[in-house]
Design an enzyme around this catalytic site. Structure first.
Site: not given
Ligand code: G6Q
Length: 544
Positions: A208, A214, A270-271, A356, A387, A507
């Site tokens: 965005k 990253e 973003g999410r 978030e 399991h 950050k």
């Protein structure tokens, strides 16, 4: 804006008193008292069947939870979101992921402008591009069609695309390989491309802001890898890189022609962006028609959320049950347990969406909350979890509400697998709710010393969410369901579900440490003694 603190709302107080009175009631009793409970406490709407009867609630609980939603102003806040009001107050933005799936021809106005035509113009451009790639019309730098697509993005620009790709793999073209690179760890990129040919590979840089450390680091590494493989001709980038972003300037600065950029807007978080341009990899995989079907699913859930009465409203009801489990019964986590292998990344996707969004400690007006906000979301697809960690859910000391998600029909009907899968999901919900008493264990002839170990207390709440089949449309409905659960709960908790200041500090500190790690060994460090020591230790490995 909230009118009065949550804990002073009459419904909140009534729920506290009600919880005190009913806390010791077991699900076994609730089912004994009402033979029709398993039919009554269900909801069947827009292709989703919800059985919420295995929650520790009675009619009075549900009535009070409904009142809580009213008193917290949920109705007004839903209307405010759909009207494009700037409900993300800390960033002064509208919150309009619902506009991303608005029908062509409809109208949602932000700052005096109808945004729906812009949404459809980007969708059309995406469809045209996807058709060219999928048909082989789009040729790489050396004239070869694209056989590999690598999405580079992180957080909201990665988790949605990965989840949707995995969820809808059944519908995807197998002629193109899809990879997803997110981590700054060079291993992520190296492993993603190790068996790919540069001349057949398309990189989608999904960001965005187009400034994320990253993503930009991985994008530069990808460009170096591509150019190294194509003889260093910089013009090769044009046929092998596209961008998904709101930041045309940075996209152009990176060297991607803005003709090959697919835009979105600051009113998409973003999410909440997997159905915006960020979904380009999804559309490439499943094709524009299936993508439209997914959007129709989102739209159907939006419409349901906006118009259904609260007691027949899937996201509202599930949101309120979550509040009951967390704030009144004291549950600290929620397990999301999809009984469908294709949904293996759904829990990870929901972790970001829920935590978030509602992992906040102050209200919209900046006051510290005096109640718990978002629980921890986690989970794995069934039956694998049975399991491993289900032991703790059944017999541990913590209360862990579970969302089971399953489909009546398998997309891969192999032998008896599906009947066994479904038997397991139903059995788990049954075992969690009703358990096994000491008496029952003894009756089986168990040795006295083993009886306590083999007792299952039960009374563990769960929701059963069922749909006919995992289709693009149902995936859209499921994602929108959880988006609106988050919205419902954020409204009740009076927090801003649409900012994420909490990811900033780390950050900023990392940006400070990078040059310190890469600088001369003896420069003076100004951190605490622990951080200083860690940096010094790492420097010895990075120094040439
Ligand atoms: C999501 C968050 C965050 C964001 C990433 C990537 O709601 O804001 O996860 O999606 O930090 O950001 P960019 O898309 O700007 O690279």
């Amino acid at each position: 804006m909230p009118t009065s603190p949550l804990t002073s709302l009459p419904a909140w107080k009534a729920l506290q008193a009600h919880c005190e009175q009913t806390r010791s009631v077991h699900l076994r009793e609730l089912f004994q008292q009402d033979a029709a409970r398993g039919e009554r406490l269900t909801l069947d709407a827009i292709g989703i069947y919800l059985d919420y009867s295995k929650n520790r609630v009675g009619d009075e609980t549900l009535r009070l939870l409904g009142q809580l939603a009213e008193q917290a102003g949920l109705r007004q806040r839903i209307d405010a979101m759909f009207a494009g009001e700037k409900i993300n107050v800390t960033e002064k933005r509208a919150v309009l992921h619902v506009a991303l799936r608005a029908a062509r021809g409809s109208s949602i106005v932000v700052d005096g402008e109808n945004v729906v035509p812009q949404v459809h113009s980007v969708l059309d451009k995406m469809a045209g591009f996807c058709n060219r790639i999928r048909s082989g019309d789009w040729k790489g730098h050396t004239g070869k069609p694209i056989r590999n697509v690598v999405n580079i993005g992180i957080g909201g620009s990665d988790l949605g695309p990965v989840m949707a790709y995995e969820a809808l793999k059944h519908y995807s073209t197998r002629a193109i390989a899809f990879r997803f690179v997110s981590n700054i760890d060079g291993t992520d990129f190296a492993e993603a491309v190790h068996d790919l040919r540069p001349d057949e590979t398309l990189f989608i840089v999904a960001s965005k802001t187009f400034t994320t450390l990253e993503t930009m680091t991985n994008a530069h590494t990808a460009r170096d890898w591509l150019l190294a493989g194509l003889g260093g001709d910089a013009s090769a980038t044009a046929k092998h890189f596209v961008a998904l972003s709101t930041n045309a300037k940075e996209v152009a600065g990176f060297g991607i022609d803005t003709m090959n950029m697919f835009g979105f807007w600051d009113w998409v978080g973003g999410r909440y962006s997997m159905d915006a341009a960020i979904g380009l990899s999804t559309m490439l995989a499943i094709g524009p028609e299936n993508f439209q079907a997914m959007l129709a699913g989102f739209r159907a859930m939006d419409q349901h959320f906006r118009t259904a009465p609260f007691d027949e409203n899937l996201p509202v009801l599930l949101g309120l049950l979550g509040i009951w489990n967390s704030n009144f019964l004291g549950a600290e986590t929620v397990a999301v347990l999809p009984y469908d292998q294709y949904l293996k990344r759904f829990p990870a996707y929901l972790q970001q969406l829920t935590m978030e969004s509602n992992g906040k400690r102050v209200t919209l007006d900046g006051k510290p909350v005096d109640y718990q906000t978002n629980p921890i979301y986690w989970g794995e697809p069934g039956t694998n979890g049975q399991h491993s960690f289900y032991q703790l859910i059944h017999q541990g000391t913590r209360l862990i509400p579970c969302d089971f998600i399953a489909f009546h029909q398998s997309l891969n009907p192999v032998g008896r697998h599906h009947a066994m899968l479904m038997a397991n999901v139903f059995a788990q919900a049954e075992a969690l709710a009703f358990g096994k008493t000491a008496n029952e264990v003894e009756t089986e002839g168990t040795a006295d010393s083993l009886v306590p170990h083999r007792v299952f207390p039960g009374n563990r709440p769960s929701n059963m969410i069922l749909a006919e089949k995992l289709t693009p449309e149902i995936l859209g409905k499921l994602v929108a369901l959880y988006e609106h659960i988050v919205f419902t709960q954020g409204t009740i908790w009076q927090v801003n579900s649409f900012d994420q200041w909490g990811v900033e500090l780390g950050k900023v500190l990392a940006q400070r440490i990078i040059p310190e790690l890469e600088s001369a060994k003896d420069s003076i460090l100004g951190h605490d003694s622990s951080t200083n020591r860690l940096i010094v230790r790492q420097r010895t490995h990075l120094a040439p």
